[in-house]
Design a protein around this motif. Structure first.
Motif, PDB file in Angstrom:
ATOM      1  N   LEU A   1     -37.197  37.660  39.299  1.00 46.66           N
ATOM      2  CA  LEU A   1     -37.938  38.746  39.807  1.00 46.66           C
ATOM      3  C   LEU A   1     -39.273  37.690  39.907  1.00 46.66           C
ATOM      4  CD1 LEU A   1     -38.614  41.680  39.207  1.00 46.66           C
ATOM      5  CD2 LEU A   1     -36.683  40.629  37.149  1.00 46.66           C
ATOM      6  N   ALA A   2     -39.380  36.484  39.686  1.00 44.16           N
ATOM      7  CA  ALA A   2     -40.450  35.417  40.104  1.00 44.16           C
ATOM      8  C   ALA A   2     -40.203  34.920  41.210  1.00 44.16           C
ATOM      9  CB  ALA A   2     -40.525  34.352  39.369  1.00 44.16           C
ATOM     10  N   GLY A   3     -38.499  34.372  41.394  1.00 48.43           N
ATOM     11  CA  GLY A   3     -38.462  34.327  43.163  1.00 48.43           C
ATOM     12  C   GLY A   3     -38.545  35.191  43.823  1.00 48.43           C
ATOM     13  N   ASN A   4     -38.350  36.505  43.439  1.00 51.62           N
ATOM     14  CA  ASN A   4     -38.064  37.830  44.388  1.00 51.62           C
ATOM     15  C   ASN A   4     -40.197  37.863  44.596  1.00 51.62           C
ATOM     16  OD1 ASN A   4     -38.518  40.895  44.660  1.00 51.62           O
ATOM     17  ND2 ASN A   4     -37.551  40.210  46.372  1.00 51.62           N
ATOM     18  N   VAL A   5     -40.689  37.899  43.310  1.00 49.46           N
ATOM     19  CA  VAL A   5     -42.455  37.923  44.633  1.00 49.46           C
ATOM     20  C   VAL A   5     -43.041  36.639  44.842  1.00 49.46           C
ATOM     21  CG1 VAL A   5     -44.721  37.426  42.808  1.00 49.46           C
ATOM     22  CG2 VAL A   5     -42.700  39.166  41.705  1.00 49.46           C
ATOM     23  N   CYS A   6     -42.500  35.614  44.884  1.00 48.74           N
ATOM     24  CA  CYS A   6     -42.990  34.753  45.556  1.00 48.74           C
ATOM     25  C   CYS A   6     -42.232  34.412  46.879  1.00 48.74           C
ATOM     26  CB  CYS A   6     -42.327  33.217  44.460  1.00 48.74           C
ATOM     27  SG  CYS A   6     -43.722  32.832  42.963  1.00 48.74           S
TER      28      CYS A   6
ATOM     29  N   LEU B   1     -45.472  26.753  38.801  1.00 49.68           N
ATOM     30  CA  LEU B   1     -44.361  27.807  38.895  1.00 49.68           C
ATOM     31  C   LEU B   1     -44.999  29.051  37.545  1.00 49.68           C
ATOM     32  CD1 LEU B   1     -41.309  27.510  39.241  1.00 49.68           C
ATOM     33  CD2 LEU B   1     -40.738  26.579  36.554  1.00 49.68           C
ATOM     34  N   VAL B   2     -44.193  29.604  38.174  1.00 50.77           N
ATOM     35  CA  VAL B   2     -44.340  31.169  38.140  1.00 50.77           C
ATOM     36  C   VAL B   2     -43.237  31.018  36.785  1.00 50.77           C
ATOM     37  CG1 VAL B   2     -43.801  33.443  37.899  1.00 50.77           C
ATOM     38  CG2 VAL B   2     -44.736  32.579  40.046  1.00 50.77           C
ATOM     39  N   THR B   3     -44.103  30.740  35.223  1.00 47.99           N
ATOM     40  CA  THR B   3     -43.161  30.342  34.416  1.00 47.99           C
ATOM     41  C   THR B   3     -43.452  32.091  33.808  1.00 47.99           C
ATOM     42  OG1 THR B   3     -44.926  30.440  33.256  1.00 47.99           O
ATOM     43  CG2 THR B   3     -44.069  28.753  34.029  1.00 47.99           C
ATOM     44  N   GLY B   4     -43.622  33.204  34.227  1.00 45.48           N
ATOM     45  CA  GLY B   4     -43.013  34.566  33.188  1.00 45.48           C
ATOM     46  C   GLY B   4     -44.924  35.699  34.002  1.00 45.48           C
ATOM     47  N   ILE B   5     -44.180  36.738  33.283  1.00 48.08           N
ATOM     48  CA  ILE B   5     -44.967  37.973  34.564  1.00 48.08           C
ATOM     49  C   ILE B   5     -44.890  38.945  33.197  1.00 48.08           C
ATOM     50  CG2 ILE B   5     -44.400  40.200  35.890  1.00 48.08           C
ATOM     51  CD1 ILE B   5     -42.732  38.481  37.569  1.00 48.08           C
ATOM     52  N   SER B   6     -45.761  39.411  33.122  1.00 49.12           N
ATOM     53  CA  SER B   6     -45.841  40.516  31.933  1.00 49.12           C
ATOM     54  C   SER B   6     -46.478  41.372  32.231  1.00 49.12           C
ATOM     55  CB  SER B   6     -46.697  39.717  30.946  1.00 49.12           C
ATOM     56  OG  SER B   6     -47.977  39.239  31.603  1.00 49.12           O
ATOM     57  N   TRP B   7     -46.429  42.609  31.604  1.00 47.08           N
ATOM     58  CA  TRP B   7     -47.630  43.882  31.929  1.00 47.08           C
ATOM     59  C   TRP B   7     -47.245  44.838  31.133  1.00 47.08           C
ATOM     60  CZ3 TRP B   7     -42.535  42.645  33.768  1.00 47.08           C
ATOM     61  CH2 TRP B   7     -41.535  43.569  33.087  1.00 47.08           C
ATOM     62  N   PRO B   8     -49.456  45.554  30.343  1.00 45.50           N
ATOM     63  CA  PRO B   8     -48.584  46.317  29.780  1.00 45.50           C
ATOM     64  C   PRO B   8     -47.234  47.790  29.428  1.00 45.50           C
ATOM     65  CG  PRO B   8     -50.126  46.553  31.289  1.00 45.50           C
ATOM     66  CD  PRO B   8     -49.115  45.951  31.504  1.00 45.50           C
TER      67      PRO B   8
ATOM     68  N   GLU C   1     -43.296  43.758  22.611  1.00 44.55           N
ATOM     69  CA  GLU C   1     -43.381  43.476  22.044  1.00 44.55           C
ATOM     70  C   GLU C   1     -45.394  44.106  21.633  1.00 44.55           C
ATOM     71  OE1 GLU C   1     -42.331  40.458  19.976  1.00 44.55           O
ATOM     72  OE2 GLU C   1     -43.935  39.502  20.237  1.00 44.55           O
ATOM     73  N   ASP C   2     -45.877  45.183  21.084  1.00 43.84           N
ATOM     74  CA  ASP C   2     -47.353  45.185  20.852  1.00 43.84           C
ATOM     75  C   ASP C   2     -48.208  45.695  21.853  1.00 43.84           C
ATOM     76  OD1 ASP C   2     -47.313  43.731  18.337  1.00 43.84           O
ATOM     77  OD2 ASP C   2     -47.541  42.114  19.213  1.00 43.84           O
ATOM     78  N   GLY C   3     -47.099  46.705  23.043  1.00 40.14           N
ATOM     79  CA  GLY C   3     -47.297  46.852  24.168  1.00 40.14           C
ATOM     80  C   GLY C   3     -47.579  46.265  25.614  1.00 40.14           C
ATOM     81  N   GLN C   4     -46.743  45.660  25.118  1.00 37.87           N
ATOM     82  CA  GLN C   4     -46.873  44.971  26.327  1.00 37.87           C
ATOM     83  C   GLN C   4     -45.298  44.207  26.562  1.00 37.87           C
ATOM     84  OE1 GLN C   4     -49.561  43.852  27.576  1.00 37.87           O
ATOM     85  NE2 GLN C   4     -49.317  42.550  28.854  1.00 37.87           N
ATOM     86  N   ALA C   5     -44.534  44.273  27.690  1.00 36.30           N
ATOM     87  CA  ALA C   5     -43.277  43.487  28.225  1.00 36.30           C
ATOM     88  C   ALA C   5     -43.881  42.244  28.755  1.00 36.30           C
ATOM     89  CB  ALA C   5     -42.980  43.863  29.273  1.00 36.30           C
ATOM     90  N   ALA C   6     -42.837  41.101  28.649  1.00 40.04           N
ATOM     91  CA  ALA C   6     -43.432  39.638  29.355  1.00 40.04           C
ATOM     92  C   ALA C   6     -42.263  39.448  29.328  1.00 40.04           C
ATOM     93  CB  ALA C   6     -43.794  38.771  27.920  1.00 40.04           C
ATOM     94  N   ILE C   7     -41.680  38.821  30.885  1.00 35.54           N
ATOM     95  CA  ILE C   7     -40.126  37.869  30.608  1.00 35.54           C
ATOM     96  C   ILE C   7     -40.173  36.541  31.333  1.00 35.54           C
ATOM     97  CG2 ILE C   7     -39.077  40.591  31.459  1.00 35.54           C
ATOM     98  CD1 ILE C   7     -39.710  39.603  35.083  1.00 35.54           C
ATOM     99  N   GLY C   8     -39.266  35.902  30.859  1.00 35.11           N
ATOM    100  CA  GLY C   8     -39.229  34.506  31.452  1.00 35.11           C
ATOM    101  C   GLY C   8     -39.546  34.352  32.888  1.00 35.11           C
ATOM    102  N   GLY C   9     -40.004  33.130  33.438  1.00 34.18           N
ATOM    103  CA  GLY C   9     -39.680  32.947  34.852  1.00 34.18           C
ATOM    104  C   GLY C   9     -38.047  32.966  35.571  1.00 34.18           C
ATOM    105  N   GLY C  10     -37.266  33.204  34.947  1.00 36.31           N
ATOM    106  CA  GLY C  10     -35.859  32.486  35.310  1.00 36.31           C
ATOM    107  C   GLY C  10     -35.012  34.784  35.402  1.00 36.31           C
ATOM    108  N   THR C  11     -35.931  35.255  34.482  1.00 34.43           N
ATOM    109  CA  THR C  11     -35.317  36.551  34.653  1.00 34.43           C
ATOM    110  C   THR C  11     -35.028  36.983  35.460  1.00 34.43           C
ATOM    111  OG1 THR C  11     -36.746  37.164  33.044  1.00 34.43           O
ATOM    112  CG2 THR C  11     -35.720  38.693  33.508  1.00 34.43           C
TER     113      THR C  11
ATOM    114  N   PRO D   1     -38.749  25.109  44.383  1.00 35.92           N
ATOM    115  CA  PRO D   1     -37.696  25.525  43.064  1.00 35.92           C
ATOM    116  C   PRO D   1     -37.390  25.962  43.471  1.00 35.92           C
ATOM    117  CG  PRO D   1     -40.693  25.910  43.139  1.00 35.92           C
ATOM    118  CD  PRO D   1     -40.689  25.458  44.460  1.00 35.92           C
ATOM    119  N   LEU D   2     -35.941  26.300  43.243  1.00 36.16           N
ATOM    120  CA  LEU D   2     -34.326  26.754  43.001  1.00 36.16           C
ATOM    121  C   LEU D   2     -34.374  27.377  42.322  1.00 36.16           C
ATOM    122  CD1 LEU D   2     -31.796  27.712  45.475  1.00 36.16           C
ATOM    123  CD2 LEU D   2     -30.957  25.259  43.954  1.00 36.16           C
ATOM    124  N   ALA D   3     -34.324  28.925  42.003  1.00 35.75           N
ATOM    125  CA  ALA D   3     -33.908  29.503  41.359  1.00 35.75           C
ATOM    126  C   ALA D   3     -32.254  30.324  41.177  1.00 35.75           C
ATOM    127  CB  ALA D   3     -34.928  30.406  40.996  1.00 35.75           C
TER     128      ALA D   3
END
Lengths: 162, 773, 289
Positions: C107-112, C161-168, C61-71, C25-27
């Motif tokens: 972010l996903a690339g940095n994590v991976c 593929l990491v398609t998203g990252i989320s956290w409270p 939203e709802d106390g949860q943050a979610a970002i897409g894998g391409g963020t 994968p190339l991001a």
């Protein structure tokens, strides 16, 4: 050999077709097609000399494969240099003497233009963070900061036309 | 110094200036700010080949086998050259010999014949139809290197059984300076303070890597358009090619930064060899990695000071021992060493001086010119030593300096009388004033203040007999053309010449076009090095413009029925200031003159003072035309727990004689401030067994926008220099005092000193811990 | 120059996942292309992720943050809600590369990439982030804390593929901070990176996370140090103990940038500082009520 294909792209507002092999960077491709204002300094994202905007976002063209800009809009310094309405950054850089050897200048203008769109009245910190990927070895950045601030003022006052 | 020079100084003292001294927009600025300036790498030619250099990845070895047959057989490869193809060719590494001086016997192999002496030493040259094919050919070259024992520090290189890198004993340069009687001086001292200071390998890090394009023209001339500080290497290229000097032409372009790193021969030799062999245009563009391993570095030095001083702060004697790592080839090491030795006492009057300096060969990368050229390393040592002495004596650091500063008319350590203004004190006072009150410490963050003053030469060593030429002409429409070989490396060297001509010919800078940097077409101006371009070529343009002005004035006097001494030239007019009826445009003057056969151009040569070499045993005699003096002062914040240093405020105050373009001068001071900050805090080339392990901008850390402090420039103008209108030089001097000022500020903040640059966070923490023990 | 490779340009997520087996994968390319050019990595076929729809979406939203894998890192810096949703991540984004790299690097690339010096990982660990991994056949989530298995090794299989990252999203009683120690202030590789999260209820620390970067084969949580302060009042002594423990848990190497000893010491200094700052900032909030 990587296969070659033609990609359709807007460069500085003009539709172009560039042919490129899969493994060619946007930097090499643009320079091969005569966009010499895009400079090569390190080819690994450390120096920012090759910065261009893709759909308005500055990126290092050395870390961008040419194929991936298919259908997008690419802006080089030439795109800020419309003869009728040049971007105020250019006049500000001239007035402040913010240009020395000039090799980092195109990349810095590209980074600074995006900054001013997002943050019309940037603080020193804002400028420092926006330019930290653009190395300059000649100027000590001081006059560049002053020029960017002035260009911001001109833009806030309504640009060149006023 | 000659009487002529003295009278020149006096004549310049009261000139009214209209163009010079103004912050005019530089002639090169618009092209650069719009991205339209064409740098050497932006030129292409139909049918051009692309070159690559294969380099050794180990520092000391024997090339046992080099097989290029597969590379040569690859379709699309036009040429692969090895040492076998260049049996009797050598490359010059000595100072450019444009003045006809004998060149030192320090030539090097162009490509490795048998022995590899440094990491990156070239093994083969390739020219192919595309960059990709050149890369492929590089991969196809097979070679075998037998590692040999190497030496990687100067002390080891001087041991009796050390491997010999340079015959006969690894010592490639030696200087002695003896003034007065140090034994007597030390006997008169109340205290003797001894310290050793160390500097590191430094990279120029110009943003534009070395690049060029060469072709052989219809006359058999090898043309090379390239990024260089020195177009006059064409002679050495011709020697290496085995052709007459007039068969090689080097054309410059606007240079994307030099700082000394484009002073030696770089790509032009490889380009010339490949173009000569293939008879096709050849382009060679270094990658950043090529650049890191492909050109000489700033010398690491160790400088030991032993200073005798009285309790009331008078220096009675100074002994300095200097050792420089010259790396694997000589290049400019002997001269860099000389600069360091001459600069070693700083801007201080010391009657008894003994200096011993040696440059030593190792298997590290060769070292050569870098902005500051040995004098910067000297300043790192002498200004740190001044603070250490003041601390030991419990004297105010600034007052201690004041008690010892040289004054105009004093002699340097080599016995050279300084006739120009020595305003080190004035500069220090102004710089300290500009810093204002020192901020207070906050918790574990301690504030420190440091200054460094300096004495730095401008212009080349006087026994080189340096000269520079320029041509100035006026067109029939009254516009002005300046032609000179000077290379513009980003500091506005060309534009400054235009400003001088505009001043003297009564036109605006917009009315002047400057053609520069072509060894065949523009009059030869020498190098853009040694803070000499403005001084030397500026004087040549001054002379040519003055001579042309005199002729124009004489002709205008005729036309306006006035005496020549009544005529002035300004704003594109020749006129009698007291008589509004007597005036004509320069356009009319020039066109009338042309129709009357008036010579409308002048070629002038400026000659620096010529001397004989200094005495070998005592080092006594003049060495440089003159010196610049100034001061840099900084406040820093040191996080005493992490060791992080933040430069808060950085002030450069320099007496530059006369600013030709004050905005350009500020640019030099600001740029010097940040380059010096990198030197002090973050920059370091790390060699392991001679191999560079930090060949990128991710490892080699030049300051970024986020590292920039508040920088302030203070320009003093004594109008006492040897340059045009009394100018001195600022290119190198702006850098020299910065690193020691920062080192002194850090020492002030933490109460102890880091003796070796760069002052990394880790070293700061270590120094604090050691002091607490 | 980059060596030859094939470049797949799938039009959407489904196509992308179909391309992945055997493809890299190339991001943003800010690691991969650099490593390919330096020949530290090799790849026959790259799969470009830039055409995946809504891949850069950010939802808070709802106390949860979610970002897409391409963020991208730049997206984090520009998003107005991130200051609150991920303070440490914003701290990190400001000193992550330069502007251009921030606009490219995901972010996903940095994590991976799995580098122990990957700057976004300590903040994400301190936020207790989890990753969403998708392949052509399944979708799964995995806590970032369970993701790494060793130096540059992780639990993503090559067809995922990491398609998203989320956290409270941290609550008002929670402080979240990051500090990057490097040899230059702008655009530098990290010497030590520390992120902490502290939740304070009255005079008690009810939850804490301490994530350490560039001091072990992977970025990791100093859980034994966390245990020393959870349920405690963060007095100088407690904080010192936790900082000392964090130092003991570190296992750094000597490299060009710093020695292992210095890194260990800095873990202690920075952990102490960040915990104190976090605790005190919450105390100030309490007092300000």
């Amino acid at each position: 050999m990587s296969s070659e294909k033609a990609i359709a792209v807007q460069i500085n507002g003009i539709g172009r077709e560039l042919s490129a092999p899969a493994n060619e960077t946007l930097l090499d491709c643009l320079r091969r097609h005569g966009f010499f204002e895009v400079k090569s300094g390190c080819e690994k994202g450390d120096c920012g000399a090759c910065a261009v905007q893709i759909d308005g976002e500055p990126v290092d063209s050395c870390l961008t494969l040419a194929w991936t800009v298919e259908g997008r809009s690419v802006t080089t310094l030439e795109g800020l240099n419309d003869t009728d309405n040049p971007h105020p950054l250019i006049a500000a850089f001239l007035e402040h003497g913010a240009v020395q050897c000039g090799y980092c200048t195109p990349g810095i203008m590209i980074a600074a233009e995006a900054l001013l769109r997002e943050t019309p009245e940037p603080s020193d910190d804002d400028i420092a963070i926006a330019l930290s990927g653009n190395l300059c070895r000649c100027t000590g950045y001081t006059k560049i900061f002053a020029a960017i601030k002035q260009a911001g003022e001109v833009l806030r006052a309504g640009g060149n036309d006023d | 110094m000659t009487d002529q020079e003295t009278s020149y100084r006096q004549a310049e003292a009261n000139v009214v200036l209209r163009q010079v001294g103004k912050p005019l927009e530089r002639t090169d600025a618009v092209g650069k700010a719009t991205g339209r300036t064409r740098y050497a790498g932006d030129y292409t030619m139909p049918g051009m080949l692309h070159a690559k250099v294969l380099r050794s990845d180990i520092a000391s070895g024997r090339l046992k086998r080099l097989d290029v047959s597969k590379a040569r057989a690859l379709p699309g490869v036009a040429c692969v050259l090895t040492a076998e193809d260049l049996p009797d060719r050598l490359a010059a590494t000595d100072m450019p010999g444009q003045t006809g001086q004998k060149r030192a016997a320090t030539d090097r192999q162009i490509l490795v014949r048998e022995i590899i002496r440094h990491h990156g030493e070239p093994l083969a040259l390739i020219a192919a139809e595309t960059p990709a094919l050149a890369d492929k050919a590089l991969d196809l070259i097979e070679y075998e290197i037998e590692p040999l024992p190497g030496v990687y520090d100067t002390a080891s290189a001087l041991e009796p059984d050390a491997p010999i890198v340079t015959e006969p004993d690894n010592v490639v340069g030696k200087y002695k300076i003896r003034k007065g009687d140090t034994e007597k001086g030390f006997a008169a001292a109340d205290r003797i303070i001894e310290n050793t200071f160390y500097t590191q390998f430094i990279e120029h890090a110009f943003l534009e890597p070395e690049v060029g394009l060469a072709w052989v023209d219809e006359n058999g001339v090898v043309n090379i358009r390239m990024s260089t500080q020195v177009i006059e290497h064409f002679r050495f290229i011709a020697d290496a090619l085995g052709v007459p000097h007039n068969k090689v032409r080097i054309l410059g372009a606007m240079v994307g930064g030099g700082f000394g790193g484009k002073e030696d021969i770089t790509v032009e030799l490889y380009l010339a060899l490949l173009a000569q062999t293939t008879r096709r245009p050849v382009r060679l563009a270094y990658t950043r990695e090529d650049s890191f391993v492909g050109h000489g570095k700033r010398h690491p030095f160790s400088v030991s000071h032993k200073t005798g001083v009285t309790e009331d702060g008078k220096i009675t004697a100074l002994e300095v021992t200097i050792s420089a790592d010259s790396g694997a080839y000589v290049f400019l090491s002997p001269y860099v060493l000389l600069y360091c030795a001459v600069a070693a006492p700083g801007p201080y009057r010391i009657d008894n001086v003994k200096i011993d300096a040696a440059a030593v060969a190792t298997n590290n990368m060769y070292t050569s010119a870098f902005r500051g050229f040995g004098a910067a390393q000297a300043c790192v040592a002498y200004e740190a030593q001044m603070d250490e002495i003041a601390k030991a004596l419990d004297l105010d650091r600034f007052e201690f300096r004041r008690r010892n500063f040289m004054r105009t008319g004093d002699k340097t350590a080599t016995g050279q009388t300084v006739e120009s203004a020595i305003w080190a004190d004035e500069c220090m006072t102004k710089a300290l004033d500009a810093l204002g009150d020192k901020p207070a410490d906050t918790g574990t963050v301690k504030i420190g203040r440091g200054v460094a003053t300096y004495q730095q030469s401008y212009g080349r060593i006087t026994w080189f007999h340096d000269t520079s030429e320029a041509w100035v002409g006026i067109e029939v429409d009254g516009t002005v053309i300046v032609r000179s070989g000077v290379t513009d490396i980003g500091a506005g060297q060309a534009s400054a010449l235009g400003q001088i001509a505009a001043e003297l010919l009564g036109v605006g800078l917009d009315d002047v076009v400057i053609y520069n940097s072509d060894s065949a077409v523009t009059p030869l101006a020498g190098t853009t090095t040694a803070t000499r371009a403005l001084y030397m070529t500026g004087r040549a343009v001054h002379t040519a413009s003055t001579n042309l002005r005199e002729r124009l004035v004489a002709f205008a006097a005729q036309e306006l029925d006035a005496r020549p001494d009544e005529i002035d030239l300004a704003n594109g007019q020749a006129f009698v200031p007291d008589d509004p009826s007597k005036s004509m445009s320069l356009k009319d003057l020039a066109s009338r003159g042309a129709s009357e056969g008036l010579e409308r151009s002048e070629l002038a040569m400026f000659r620096a003072p010529f001397t004989d070499p200094i005495d070998q045993e005592t080092g006594q005699g003049p060495v440089f035309p003159d010196f610049t003096y100034g001061c840099h002062a900084v406040d820093v914040a040191v996080d005493t727990e992490t060791g992080e240093v933040t430069v808060l405020k950085s002030v450069g105050a320099h007496d530059i004689g006369q600013a030709i373009n004050p905005q350009a001068v500020e640019g030099q001071i600001e740029g010097g401030a940040l380059m010096g900050q990198g030197y002090a805090l973050s920059e370091e080339l790390i060699y392991e067994e001679g191999k560079l392990v930090s060949p990128s901008f991710s490892e080699y850390l030049i300051p970024t926008s986020m590292d920039m402090p508040d920088i302030q420039c203070i320009i003093l103008e004594s109008r006492s220099g040897l340059g045009p209108f009394g100018a001195k030089g600022i290119g190198e001097p702006s850098l020299t005092p910065v690193a020691p000022a920062i080192a002194n500020a850090v020492a002030d903040a933490i109460g102890t000193r880091v003796f070796d640059l760069p002052i990394t966070p880790e070293k700061v923490v270590q120094a604090i811990r050691e002091a607490q023990r | 120059m980059l060596r030859d490779f094939e470049l797949d340009m799938p039009a959407d997520l489904q196509e992308t996942l179909a391309c992945l087996p055997g493809g890299t994968p190339l991001a943003g390319g800010t690691n991969l292309l650099v490593d390919l050019r330096a020949r530290r990595e090799s790849a026959e076929r790259l799969v470009w992720l830039g055409n995946i729809d809504a891949f850069r979406d950010i939802k808070i939203e709802d106390g949860q943050a979610a970002i897409g894998g391409g963020t991208t890192v730049g997206d984090i810096l520009r998003h107005p809600g991130m200051e609150r949703a991920a303070p440490a991540l914003v701290d990190c984004a400001r000193v992550f590369g330069g502007q251009m790299v921030r606009n490219q690097a995901t972010l996903a690339g940095n994590v991976c990439s799995g580098s122990p010096a990957a700057d976004s990982v300590p903040p994400l660990l301190s936020l207790d982030a989890e990753l969403c991994l998708a392949s052509a056949t399944q979708v799964r989530t995995i806590a970032l804390d369970d993701f790494y298995t060793g130096f540059k090794k992780n639990r993503r299989s090559p067809d995922e593929l990491v398609t998203g990252i989320s956290w409270p999203v941290p609550g008002p009683n929670t402080a979240n901070r990051f500090y990057k120690l490097a040899r230059r202030k702008g655009d530098a590789i990290t010497v030590v990176g520390v992120a902490v999260t502290v939740t304070r209820d009255g005079n008690t620390c009810t939850d804490a996370r301490i994530a350490l970067g560039a001091v072990a084969p992977t970025v990791f949580r100093a859980k034994e140090a966390e245990a020393l302060i959870i349920g405690e009042t963060l007095t100088e002594e407690r904080v010192d103990e936790a900082a000392q423990k964090a130092k003991e848990l570190s296992d750094p190497i000597d490299d060009l940038r710093a020695s292992a000893d210095y890194r260990r010491d800095m873990v202690q200094v920075l952990t102490r500082r960040l915990l104190n700052q976090a605790w005190q900032s919450l105390g100030e909030k309490e007092a300000g009520r």
